[in-house]
Design an enzyme around this catalytic site. Structure first.
Site, mmCIF file in Angstrom:
data_model
loop_
_atom_site.group_PDB
_atom_site.id
_atom_site.type_symbol
_atom_site.label_atom_id
_atom_site.label_comp_id
_atom_site.label_asym_id
_atom_site.label_seq_id
_atom_site.Cartn_x
_atom_site.Cartn_y
_atom_site.Cartn_z
ATOM 1 N N GLY A 1 1.064 -1.183 0.143
ATOM 2 C CA GLY A 1 -0.197 0.507 0.081
ATOM 3 C C GLY A 1 0.870 0.901 0.376
ATOM 4 O O GLY A 1 0.343 2.370 0.612
ATOM 5 N N SER B 1 1.491 3.472 -1.898
ATOM 6 C CA SER B 1 1.451 4.649 -2.975
ATOM 7 C C SER B 1 0.551 5.897 -2.645
ATOM 8 O O SER B 1 0.402 6.595 -3.594
ATOM 9 C CB SER B 1 0.598 4.144 -4.743
ATOM 10 O OG SER B 1 -0.385 3.322 -4.269
ATOM 11 N N SER C 1 -3.271 -1.927 11.121
ATOM 12 C CA SER C 1 -4.600 -2.032 12.431
ATOM 13 C C SER C 1 -5.110 -1.010 11.987
ATOM 14 O O SER C 1 -5.025 0.060 11.458
ATOM 15 C CB SER C 1 -4.627 -2.880 13.226
ATOM 16 O OG SER C 1 -5.709 -3.038 13.487
ATOM 17 N N TYR D 1 -15.123 -3.568 8.151
ATOM 18 C CA TYR D 1 -13.903 -3.043 7.793
ATOM 19 C C TYR D 1 -13.423 -3.174 9.364
ATOM 20 O O TYR D 1 -12.092 -4.029 9.495
ATOM 21 C CB TYR D 1 -13.997 -1.537 8.160
ATOM 22 C CG TYR D 1 -12.290 -0.810 8.424
ATOM 23 C CD1 TYR D 1 -11.268 -0.760 7.288
ATOM 24 C CD2 TYR D 1 -12.330 0.051 9.388
ATOM 25 C CE1 TYR D 1 -9.711 -0.484 7.909
ATOM 26 C CE2 TYR D 1 -10.910 0.715 10.347
ATOM 27 C CZ TYR D 1 -10.127 0.189 9.017
ATOM 28 O OH TYR D 1 -9.034 0.929 9.120
ATOM 29 N N LYS E 1 -9.770 -6.076 10.755
ATOM 30 C CA LYS E 1 -9.011 -5.460 11.855
ATOM 31 C C LYS E 1 -9.080 -6.174 12.870
ATOM 32 O O LYS E 1 -7.223 -6.042 13.197
ATOM 33 C CB LYS E 1 -9.086 -3.693 11.949
ATOM 34 C CG LYS E 1 -8.696 -3.473 10.474
ATOM 35 C CD LYS E 1 -7.562 -3.319 9.591
ATOM 36 C CE LYS E 1 -7.368 -2.871 9.085
ATOM 37 N NZ LYS E 1 -6.016 -2.864 8.292
#
Length: 280
Positions: free
Chosen positions: A17, A19, A137, A151, A155
């Site tokens: 992740g 970017s 997390s 979501y 987590k």
């Protein structure tokens, strides 16, 4: 033409992740600190690169992509010191309305992607007798709010898995650590708001609740004060502390929200209901 190998004695970190948001900020910080950094994401044009920084395509939901990402790093460096499982997003929406396909995508990204990459790198870390897995997390792994069920569940799963993994791999000189950011100035809220709309049925009964909760996910909502650079520093501490903690929080208030939710569930629920009423 084959990519020239980066060969030094510097430590090697892989960040998923990378970017945008916290992942991109962490990539830039580790680069400044002199690490060899591999950033993985689907949109690699957004990943800064340099002499010791590489951008690699990575879709954590695709097993072949995970293998290609990990194998490229090991082929070039023959080691991995830190894996930061940062890829994730919020598939927000009502429990009733959200489709099973979207629910599976949430877990594939936020949980199973981290599992797959960790399993890939663990044999190398065990052979080195060193390594650290930093799992990003959220305070949302312990607290909960309307429209965030999947979501929060993803987590929470990541945290229980990480704690179990830590017990299993510590004898090999490896640690598995959790970082729990709170509200952060990033694109996360905008993505979550957009997903709420995508996950509403045409005849949804939850429109009034959506209008309330969208306000709590706004970029300028109270509690969204942390910058991605703040979180990058926290990632770095979790990756490099000589005696790592089991959990890392950016702010005392983030930690307190988790304590209240776990130790005083009635108080937490009462405060949550009060917040919803105030936003109506």
């Amino acid at each position: 033409m084959a990519k020239e190998k980066i060969m030094t004695n510097q430590k090697v970190v892989a960040i998923t992740g990378a970017s945008n948001g916290m992942g991109k900020a962490a990539l830039e910080l580790f680069t400044q600190k002199g690490w060899i950094v591999y950033g993985g994401a689907r949109h690699i044009d957004n990943i800064p690169t340099g002499a010791n920084t590489r951008a690699l395509f990575l879709d954590v939901t695709d097993p072949e992509s995970v293998t290609n990402f990990g194998q490229t790093i090991l082929d070039e460096q023959h080691r991995i010191d830190v894996l930061i499982n940062n890829a994730g997003y919020g598939e927000n929406g009502p429990v009733e309305d959200t489709t099973m396909a979207h629910i599976r995508r949430q877990f594939d990204t936020n949980f199973f992607g981290a599992v797959a990459l960790t399993q890939f790198f663990l044999p190398t870390m065990r052979a080195q007798h060193s390594g650290r897995i930093v799992n990003i997390s959220s305070v949302g792994g312990d607290i909960y709010s309307p429209l965030g069920a999947y979501y929060h569940a993803s987590k929470a799963a990541l945290q229980q898995w990480s704690d179990t993994l830590d017990l299993e791999v510590e004898p090999f000189g490896i640690r598995s650590i959790i970082v729990q950011p709170g509200g952060t100035q990033s694109s996360w809220g905008a993505v979550a708001r957009a997903n709420i709309q995508k996950n509403l049925k045409p005849d949804t009964a939850y429109e009034p609740l959506v209008n309330v909760m969208n306000a709590t996910l706004a970029d300028d909502a109270p509690g969204m004060g942390a910058s991605v650079q703040d979180l990058a520093q926290l990632f770095y501490r979790a990756a490099t502390d000589n005696k790592p903690k089991r959990r890392y929080f950016n702010k005392f208030s983030d930690h307190m929200s988790v304590i209240v939710a776990r130790a005083f569930p009635k108080l937490f629920r009462s405060n949550l209901k009060r917040m919803i009423q105030q936003n109506k």
